[in-house]
Design a protein around this motif. Structure first.
Motif, PDB file in Angstrom:
ATOM      1  N   PRO A  89       8.063 -10.399   3.717  1.00 47.55           N
ATOM      2  CA  PRO A  89       8.826 -11.561   4.188  1.00 47.55           C
ATOM      3  C   PRO A  89      10.220 -11.153   4.672  1.00 47.55           C
ATOM      4  O   PRO A  89      10.712 -10.058   4.375  1.00 47.55           O
ATOM      5  N   GLU A  90      10.841 -12.040   5.409  1.00 49.96           N
ATOM      6  CA  GLU A  90      12.240 -11.843   5.764  1.00 49.96           C
ATOM      7  C   GLU A  90      13.084 -11.948   4.494  1.00 49.96           C
ATOM      8  O   GLU A  90      12.658 -12.487   3.479  1.00 49.96           O
ATOM      9  N   ASN A  91      14.278 -11.429   4.575  1.00 52.68           N
ATOM     10  CA  ASN A  91      15.212 -11.474   3.434  1.00 52.68           C
ATOM     11  C   ASN A  91      14.628 -10.749   2.223  1.00 52.68           C
ATOM     12  O   ASN A  91      14.724 -11.220   1.088  1.00 52.68           O
ATOM     13  N   SER A  92      14.014  -9.590   2.467  1.00 48.19           N
ATOM     14  CA  SER A  92      13.463  -8.797   1.360  1.00 48.19           C
ATOM     15  C   SER A  92      14.049  -7.389   1.436  1.00 48.19           C
ATOM     16  O   SER A  92      14.599  -6.954   2.450  1.00 48.19           O
ATOM     17  N   LYS A  93      13.898  -6.660   0.316  1.00 47.02           N
ATOM     18  CA  LYS A  93      14.406  -5.289   0.276  1.00 47.02           C
ATOM     19  C   LYS A  93      13.381  -4.390  -0.399  1.00 47.02           C
ATOM     20  O   LYS A  93      12.610  -4.841  -1.257  1.00 47.02           O
ATOM     21  N   LYS A  94      13.369  -3.133   0.020  1.00 43.71           N
ATOM     22  CA  LYS A  94      12.456  -2.169  -0.596  1.00 43.71           C
ATOM     23  C   LYS A  94      13.037  -1.711  -1.924  1.00 43.71           C
ATOM     24  O   LYS A  94      14.223  -1.431  -2.041  1.00 43.71           O
ATOM     25  N   GLY A 136       0.803  -1.210   0.000  1.00 43.15           N
ATOM     26  CA  GLY A 136       0.000   0.000   0.000  1.00 43.15           C
ATOM     27  C   GLY A 136       0.837   1.261   0.000  1.00 43.15           C
ATOM     28  O   GLY A 136       0.343   2.338  -0.331  1.00 43.15           O
ATOM     29  N   LYS A 137       2.122   1.125   0.358  1.00 40.59           N
ATOM     30  CA  LYS A 137       3.025   2.274   0.383  1.00 40.59           C
ATOM     31  C   LYS A 137       4.315   2.002  -0.385  1.00 40.59           C
ATOM     32  O   LYS A 137       4.794   2.848  -1.130  1.00 40.59           O
ATOM     33  N   ASN A 138       4.873   0.830  -0.170  1.00 44.66           N
ATOM     34  CA  ASN A 138       6.160   0.487  -0.764  1.00 44.66           C
ATOM     35  C   ASN A 138       6.107  -0.867  -1.451  1.00 44.66           C
ATOM     36  O   ASN A 138       5.234  -1.693  -1.153  1.00 44.66           O
ATOM     37  N   VAL A 139       7.071  -1.081  -2.342  1.00 44.70           N
ATOM     38  CA  VAL A 139       7.218  -2.374  -3.013  1.00 44.70           C
ATOM     39  C   VAL A 139       8.464  -3.059  -2.480  1.00 44.70           C
ATOM     40  O   VAL A 139       9.532  -2.448  -2.370  1.00 44.70           O
ATOM     41  N   TYR A 140       8.318  -4.342  -2.158  1.00 45.47           N
ATOM     42  CA  TYR A 140       9.430  -5.117  -1.630  1.00 45.47           C
ATOM     43  C   TYR A 140       9.715  -6.309  -2.541  1.00 45.47           C
ATOM     44  O   TYR A 140       8.790  -6.932  -3.078  1.00 45.47           O
ATOM     45  N   LEU A 141      10.994  -6.604  -2.681  1.00 37.68           N
ATOM     46  CA  LEU A 141      11.449  -7.744  -3.469  1.00 37.68           C
ATOM     47  C   LEU A 141      12.076  -8.769  -2.544  1.00 37.68           C
ATOM     48  O   LEU A 141      12.860  -8.421  -1.655  1.00 37.68           O
TER      49      LEU A 141
END
Length: 285
Positions: free
Chosen positions: A277-282, A117-122
């Motif tokens: 999830p863990e091990n993710s980045k914005k 809703g605010k950021n995208v995480y990979l």
């Protein structure tokens, strides 16, 4: 491509809901639905204070696609298999809130994309982020397009009838107010089927990252053609998308890609689906 206007799977942790899918071909549109065909008057409205043809087209598409019923569900998931030029573009599962405010993509290579809703995480954080923004917002927008036509900042303008598959279709242009989303210069030409009133196709341009110079995008429009409609809980969904080149003079031209949509499932609880999830980045968009 447009970032979703209103803020629009997991693996074994997601509980599938509504397993008893009531799927049937959409060519069984009811008699009641066929009685209110799109009018052909060219004066923008009928009589003093009448609804304009563009507004009528918008509400007709929303009614045919059962927008209220769709939005009555919390979320929807579906599998998508996309290829362009014979090469796989995306193969995985998309889960999104029906209001488009949150989206999750679980790719078959175990890469995850999550919009909270605010950021995208990979995830994982060392995964290749190339094309992540396009995947995050494009495919869910195409899926939800019939329900997005009246979002804040949208404008609908009735355009000339166009031929598609040897049939005359009513068309309208969807544009966006300045400051709407991240690509307000995008536009869509919507094709409404003259008998079923389903959204049949949409020509579009992609202007994201153009910094106001839309010359390149305007010179290379594309189109999505919605096919093989089924109904689920009385709501129609296209299970095959075909992508084409498009010009204002010729309309749809050469085919460039296709997508298969399957296993459409409604979810009634958000649960932890959109938790990062863990091990993710914005990802910076």
């Amino acid at each position: 491509m447009k970032k979703i206007l209103i803020v629009l799977v997991s693996f074994s942790s997601i509980i599938s809901c509504n397993q008893n899918k009531e799927e049937k071909k959409s060519d069984t549109i009811t008699t009641e639905e066929k009685t209110e065909l799109i009018p052909v008057e060219s004066d923008g409205g009928i009589g003093d204070g009448a609804t304009s043809l563009s507004d009528f087209l918008l509400t007709t598409i929303e009614k045919t696609h059962k927008k209220n019923q769709f939005l009555s569900h919390k979320a929807v998931s579906f599998y998508i298999d996309i290829s362009f030029g014979g090469k796989k573009r995306l193969d995985g599962k998309i889960t999104m809130l029906t209001n488009s405010s949150k989206i999750r993509i679980d790719k078959n290579d175990e890469t995850k994309l999550i919009y909270d809703g605010k950021n995208v995480y990979l995830c994982p954080e060392d995964a290749n982020s190339k094309g992540a923004r396009f995947d995050m917002f494009t495919w869910s927008y195409f899926f939800g397009l019939p329900y997005k036509l009246n979002d804040p900042g949208t404008n609908i303008e009735r355009k000339e009838d166009r031929e598609l598959n040897n049939r005359t279709h009513t068309t309208a242009k969807l544009t966006f107010d300045a400051g709407t989303g991240d690509a307000p210069d995008d536009w869509y030409i919507l094709y409404a089927d003259p008998s079923t009133r389903l959204l049949q196709a949409a020509a579009y341009i992609v202007t994201y990252g153009s910094n106001g110079d839309t010359t390149k995008a305007e010179s290379d429009p594309h189109a999505i053609y919605y096919k093989d409609y089924i109904t689920l809980n009385d709501i129609p969904f296209a299970t095959k998308w075909e992508f084409y080149g498009w010009t204002s003079e010729k309309g749809i031209t050469d085919k460039i890609g296709e997508a298969v949509i399957s296993d459409i499932t409604f979810l009634e609880e958000e649960s932890e689906i959109f938790t990062t999830p863990e091990n993710s980045k914005k990802i910076l968009l």
